[in-house]
Design a protein around this motif. Structure first.
Motif, PDB file in Angstrom:
ATOM      1  N   ALA A 145      13.826  47.613 -36.798  1.00 42.14           N
ATOM      2  CA  ALA A 145      14.410  48.826 -36.214  1.00 42.14           C
ATOM      3  C   ALA A 145      13.864  49.027 -34.819  1.00 42.14           C
ATOM      4  CB  ALA A 145      14.101  50.034 -37.090  1.00 42.14           C
ATOM      5  N   GLU A 146      14.755  49.346 -33.889  1.00 36.66           N
ATOM      6  CA  GLU A 146      14.343  49.583 -32.513  1.00 36.66           C
ATOM      7  C   GLU A 146      13.919  51.038 -32.353  1.00 36.66           C
ATOM      8  OE1 GLU A 146      16.389  49.518 -28.181  1.00 36.66           O
ATOM      9  OE2 GLU A 146      16.786  47.811 -29.494  1.00 36.66           O
ATOM     10  N   ILE A 147      12.728  51.227 -31.837  1.00 34.13           N
ATOM     11  CA  ILE A 147      12.197  52.578 -31.616  1.00 34.13           C
ATOM     12  C   ILE A 147      12.198  52.828 -30.119  1.00 34.13           C
ATOM     13  CG2 ILE A 147      10.201  54.082 -31.879  1.00 34.13           C
ATOM     14  CD1 ILE A 147       9.395  52.292 -34.276  1.00 34.13           C
ATOM     15  N   ASP A 148      13.060  53.752 -29.695  1.00 31.73           N
ATOM     16  CA  ASP A 148      13.142  53.993 -28.261  1.00 31.73           C
ATOM     17  C   ASP A 148      12.896  55.450 -27.889  1.00 31.73           C
ATOM     18  OD1 ASP A 148      15.466  54.925 -29.367  1.00 31.73           O
ATOM     19  OD2 ASP A 148      16.803  53.936 -27.959  1.00 31.73           O
ATOM     20  N   GLU A 149      12.680  56.310 -28.878  1.00 34.21           N
ATOM     21  CA  GLU A 149      12.394  57.714 -28.607  1.00 34.21           C
ATOM     22  C   GLU A 149      11.298  58.206 -29.538  1.00 34.21           C
ATOM     23  OE1 GLU A 149      15.729  60.300 -28.868  1.00 34.21           O
ATOM     24  OE2 GLU A 149      16.844  59.268 -27.308  1.00 34.21           O
ATOM     25  N   TYR A 150      10.610  59.219 -29.090  1.00 36.81           N
ATOM     26  CA  TYR A 150       9.614  59.865 -29.935  1.00 36.81           C
ATOM     27  C   TYR A 150       9.712  61.366 -29.707  1.00 36.81           C
ATOM     28  CZ  TYR A 150       6.892  59.911 -25.598  1.00 36.81           C
ATOM     29  OH  TYR A 150       6.471  60.102 -24.315  1.00 36.81           O
ATOM     30  N   ILE A 151       9.167  62.119 -30.663  1.00 41.16           N
ATOM     31  CA  ILE A 151       9.151  63.572 -30.517  1.00 41.16           C
ATOM     32  C   ILE A 151       7.721  64.013 -30.256  1.00 41.16           C
ATOM     33  CG2 ILE A 151      11.183  63.925 -31.962  1.00 41.16           C
ATOM     34  CD1 ILE A 151       9.263  64.930 -34.170  1.00 41.16           C
ATOM     35  N   VAL A 152       7.587  65.148 -29.589  1.00 47.27           N
ATOM     36  CA  VAL A 152       6.275  65.704 -29.284  1.00 47.27           C
ATOM     37  C   VAL A 152       6.193  67.087 -29.912  1.00 47.27           C
ATOM     38  CG1 VAL A 152       4.709  66.454 -27.461  1.00 47.27           C
ATOM     39  CG2 VAL A 152       6.142  64.434 -27.107  1.00 47.27           C
ATOM     40  N   LEU A 153       5.144  67.315 -30.692  1.00 46.37           N
ATOM     41  CA  LEU A 153       4.918  68.601 -31.343  1.00 46.37           C
ATOM     42  C   LEU A 153       3.511  69.086 -31.044  1.00 46.37           C
ATOM     43  CD1 LEU A 153       6.494  67.754 -34.809  1.00 46.37           C
ATOM     44  CD2 LEU A 153       7.551  69.049 -32.958  1.00 46.37           C
ATOM     45  N   ARG A 154       3.328  70.389 -31.136  1.00 46.44           N
ATOM     46  CA  ARG A 154       2.024  71.006 -30.893  1.00 46.44           C
ATOM     47  C   ARG A 154       1.381  71.333 -32.234  1.00 46.44           C
ATOM     48  NH1 ARG A 154       3.369  75.395 -27.776  1.00 46.44           N
ATOM     49  NH2 ARG A 154       3.710  76.615 -29.632  1.00 46.44           N
ATOM     50  N   GLY A 155       0.085  71.086 -32.347  1.00 42.97           N
ATOM     51  CA  GLY A 155      -0.667  71.440 -33.542  1.00 42.97           C
ATOM     52  C   GLY A 155      -1.125  72.885 -33.477  1.00 42.97           C
ATOM     53  N   GLU A 156      -0.921  73.614 -34.570  1.00 44.20           N
ATOM     54  CA  GLU A 156      -1.355  75.009 -34.670  1.00 44.20           C
ATOM     55  C   GLU A 156      -1.856  75.260 -36.088  1.00 44.20           C
ATOM     56  OE1 GLU A 156       1.800  77.713 -33.673  1.00 44.20           O
ATOM     57  OE2 GLU A 156       1.833  77.094 -31.570  1.00 44.20           O
ATOM     58  N   LYS A 157      -2.441  76.421 -36.297  1.00 44.67           N
ATOM     59  CA  LYS A 157      -2.838  76.879 -37.631  1.00 44.67           C
ATOM     60  C   LYS A 157      -1.835  77.946 -38.063  1.00 44.67           C
ATOM     61  CE  LYS A 157      -7.007  74.875 -37.882  1.00 44.67           C
ATOM     62  NZ  LYS A 157      -7.324  73.851 -38.835  1.00 44.67           N
ATOM     63  N   ASP A 158      -1.397  77.889 -39.328  1.00 45.24           N
ATOM     64  CA  ASP A 158      -0.504  78.934 -39.817  1.00 45.24           C
ATOM     65  C   ASP A 158      -1.318  80.121 -40.312  1.00 45.24           C
ATOM     66  OD1 ASP A 158      -1.446  78.285 -42.370  1.00 45.24           O
ATOM     67  OD2 ASP A 158       0.430  77.400 -43.054  1.00 45.24           O
ATOM     68  N   GLU A 159      -0.655  81.113 -40.891  1.00 45.29           N
ATOM     69  CA  GLU A 159      -1.333  82.329 -41.330  1.00 45.29           C
ATOM     70  C   GLU A 159      -2.359  82.080 -42.433  1.00 45.29           C
ATOM     71  OE1 GLU A 159       2.491  81.700 -43.463  1.00 45.29           O
ATOM     72  OE2 GLU A 159       2.062  81.990 -41.358  1.00 45.29           O
ATOM     73  N   THR A 203      -4.015  70.306 -29.403  1.00 40.59           N
ATOM     74  CA  THR A 203      -3.693  68.923 -29.733  1.00 40.59           C
ATOM     75  C   THR A 203      -2.184  68.786 -29.869  1.00 40.59           C
ATOM     76  OG1 THR A 203      -5.795  68.668 -30.896  1.00 40.59           O
ATOM     77  CG2 THR A 203      -4.089  67.028 -31.352  1.00 40.59           C
ATOM     78  N   TYR A 204      -1.651  67.750 -29.218  1.00 36.63           N
ATOM     79  CA  TYR A 204      -0.226  67.445 -29.266  1.00 36.63           C
ATOM     80  C   TYR A 204      -0.043  66.104 -29.962  1.00 36.63           C
ATOM     81  CZ  TYR A 204       0.103  71.160 -25.842  1.00 36.63           C
ATOM     82  OH  TYR A 204       0.023  72.376 -25.206  1.00 36.63           O
ATOM     83  N   TYR A 205       1.036  65.975 -30.695  1.00 34.61           N
ATOM     84  CA  TYR A 205       1.301  64.796 -31.505  1.00 34.61           C
ATOM     85  C   TYR A 205       2.614  64.148 -31.086  1.00 34.61           C
ATOM     86  CZ  TYR A 205      -2.225  66.936 -34.479  1.00 34.61           C
ATOM     87  OH  TYR A 205      -3.386  67.487 -34.952  1.00 34.61           O
ATOM     88  N   ALA A 206       2.599  62.826 -30.929  1.00 33.07           N
ATOM     89  CA  ALA A 206       3.816  62.056 -30.672  1.00 33.07           C
ATOM     90  C   ALA A 206       4.156  61.322 -31.964  1.00 33.07           C
ATOM     91  CB  ALA A 206       3.599  61.074 -29.533  1.00 33.07           C
ATOM     92  N   LEU A 207       5.396  61.494 -32.416  1.00 33.44           N
ATOM     93  CA  LEU A 207       5.830  60.893 -33.668  1.00 33.44           C
ATOM     94  C   LEU A 207       7.171  60.193 -33.493  1.00 33.44           C
ATOM     95  CD1 LEU A 207       4.883  64.178 -34.576  1.00 33.44           C
ATOM     96  CD2 LEU A 207       4.420  62.743 -36.533  1.00 33.44           C
ATOM     97  N   VAL A 208       7.392  59.164 -34.307  1.00 37.42           N
ATOM     98  CA  VAL A 208       8.674  58.463 -34.350  1.00 37.42           C
ATOM     99  C   VAL A 208       9.188  58.530 -35.779  1.00 37.42           C
ATOM    100  CG1 VAL A 208       8.192  56.894 -32.435  1.00 37.42           C
ATOM    101  CG2 VAL A 208       7.561  56.225 -34.750  1.00 37.42           C
TER     102      VAL A 208
END
Length: 90
Positions: free
Chosen positions: A38-52, A25-30
């Motif tokens: 506020a003008e939103i013109d970019e977002y970040i993409v992160l990958r979901g993982e499980k930690d230890e 699962t990948y997440y797009a966040l602003v």
């Protein structure tokens, strides 16, 4: 979502979408802001993982090909989205 960068600085983000690709699962966040104008013109993409400890965490995507593949999917999904209008509807 509160994210912590490599230097320990915390920033708040708002989830705008998720995509599942090949079981990941990948997440797009602003960046979160209370400013409705506020003008939103970019977002970040992160990958979901499980930690230890088995906790869900979001991590940066280091592989350029993986990032490009996922970013293209989000770009296609968001091509017709007016982020300001969507924020007004929440």
């Amino acid at each position: 979502y509160t994210l912590t960068d490599d230097e320990g600085v915390e920033s708040d983000f708002e989830l705008i979408g998720t995509v599942e690709l090949e079981g990941v699962t990948y997440y797009a966040l602003v960046p979160y802001t209370e400013d409705e104008n506020a003008e939103i013109d970019e977002y970040i993409v992160l990958r979901g993982e499980k930690d230890e400890n088995g906790e869900d965490v979001l991590v940066s995507i280091e592989d350029d090909e993986e990032f490009d593949r996922v970013a293209d999917i989000f770009d296609d999904e968001f091509a017709d989205v007016d982020f300001e209008e969507a924020a007004d509807e929440e």
